[in-house]
Motif scaffolding. Sequence first.
Motif, mmCIF file in Angstrom:
data_model
loop_
_atom_site.group_PDB
_atom_site.id
_atom_site.type_symbol
_atom_site.label_atom_id
_atom_site.label_comp_id
_atom_site.label_asym_id
_atom_site.label_seq_id
_atom_site.Cartn_x
_atom_site.Cartn_y
_atom_site.Cartn_z
ATOM 1 N N SER A 210 25.615 -13.852 17.451
ATOM 2 C CA SER A 210 26.322 -14.946 16.779
ATOM 3 C C SER A 210 26.527 -14.672 15.294
ATOM 4 N N ASN A 214 32.437 -12.928 14.984
ATOM 5 C CA ASN A 214 33.301 -13.913 14.338
ATOM 6 C C ASN A 214 33.271 -15.263 15.057
ATOM 7 N N ARG A 215 32.200 -15.505 15.809
ATOM 8 C CA ARG A 215 32.113 -16.758 16.554
ATOM 9 C C ARG A 215 32.119 -17.979 15.642
ATOM 10 N N THR A 217 34.000 -18.646 13.360
ATOM 11 C CA THR A 217 35.370 -19.080 13.037
ATOM 12 C C THR A 217 36.116 -19.564 14.278
ATOM 13 N N LYS A 218 35.421 -19.721 15.386
ATOM 14 C CA LYS A 218 36.079 -20.060 16.653
ATOM 15 C C LYS A 218 36.889 -21.355 16.551
ATOM 16 N N GLN A 219 36.316 -22.392 15.953
ATOM 17 C CA GLN A 219 37.025 -23.665 15.857
ATOM 18 C C GLN A 219 38.233 -23.580 14.930
ATOM 19 N N ARG A 221 40.128 -20.936 14.490
ATOM 20 C CA ARG A 221 41.181 -20.240 15.235
ATOM 21 C C ARG A 221 41.804 -21.159 16.288
ATOM 22 N N LYS A 222 40.951 -21.963 16.940
ATOM 23 C CA LYS A 222 41.459 -22.907 17.935
ATOM 24 C C LYS A 222 42.362 -23.942 17.274
ATOM 25 N N ARG A 261 28.055 -22.447 12.292
ATOM 26 C CA ARG A 261 29.427 -22.625 12.768
ATOM 27 C C ARG A 261 30.263 -23.401 11.754
#
Length: 420
Positions: A210, A214-215, A217-219, A221-222, A261
Amino acid sequence: MLEKIRKKNIKWTIIKVVICAAIIAGVLIFTKMAPVKMLMGPEKININNFDLEKYEGKYVEVDIAYVWECFLEQETYTQYKGGGRSPGRTTALYYISEVNRDTYGQYIALLADGKQRMSQFDDILDATYVADANGYTPKSTSFKGTFLKLTGEEYTQYKSYMNKYEVPVDWYADYIFKVDNIGKCDEATVYITSAAIVIAFLFAIYSLYSGLSNRYTKQLRKYATENGITFEQICTDLDRAYTTGSTWLLPKFTVYVVGNRVKIVKNEDFVWAYYKEQRTNNKGIVTVTRMVMLGNKNKKLIPITVGSEEEAGSVLQFYADSQPQMVLGYNEELKRMYKKNYEQFIMLPYQTVARDEDNYGENNYSENNYSENVPENNNSQENGFSEEGFTEENSFAEENNSAEEEESDYNSFEKNNFTL
């Protein structure tokens, strides 16, 4: 902005991995490598011809045929506050067994813990006497466990028994074979500590994955995909965002950090914002959590943790300047209206009232109810803020996690009692 968060994530990842490594090392030291010994399996030895001192503390497998006597039992009972106690129940039995019959022969102690093991060794004891009376060797049964030096109460009771029956000193050794033990740990303890090691190891691996990926930045990117913009555009916008603590504010969206996150919310989805301070008291240790609460159109409150009351004030001031649809501040009337009369609630920002209005009424709302410059002696909560900033009415609710136990006729706890 993202580089700052990435460095912070790496720092916390290193801390988590170090903590996990310390937990694993501590468990192995505490158990004297018992989980490793269990993983490697026991060493098979001949109980009738081996060196006791050499195998002390090692995890072994032996074939036991001779059990001569039960000399001690371990009893567990409940001690009551008034001085009484519950009936005892036997949880373990100590037997006299025999080793090195092929050479000089020695008696040793043997511990059988648990109902199943006690029953098993009672059967072996009976078989030993039958075989001895009829002149044949009893059938042996394989067991795993550890040879240990006798200490404490076990040693005292063992020596007392041998002296009572005048057994010569060179006929017995001050050792005990603890069935199912791995080193000094019983089997249950080894399984629990092994589970702790596995969990710590997996958590360390997950933290590395984690923290170094780049997890986080997941939200973002979504959000970019759902709103028809590029991730790079969001990054560019964040570079010019109004920043306070770990919160980045732009007219269209708010970005904040939860753990490792990055979260992003669309400002137009929110109709209410206020400051909340939550205190928890755990055994005298008071922890204060400061938050800006955002209420959305679905009547769901989302907390954004802030570092200080001043930081919360900066966030709320930004919303006051850029989000005309938001109601700012808190009191019970606003809470009731938000839950029960939502249509009236969302109209509050568009109503006009006198600036010196003291209370939120059902039809009253003033955009100036949020202000960092509150009169020094104004302790009223009615306008949705205190002299220290936005807060919930009647001061902050203190959550006390230190529960007081009710009085009872007795407080019980487990005790072990050795009896001959």
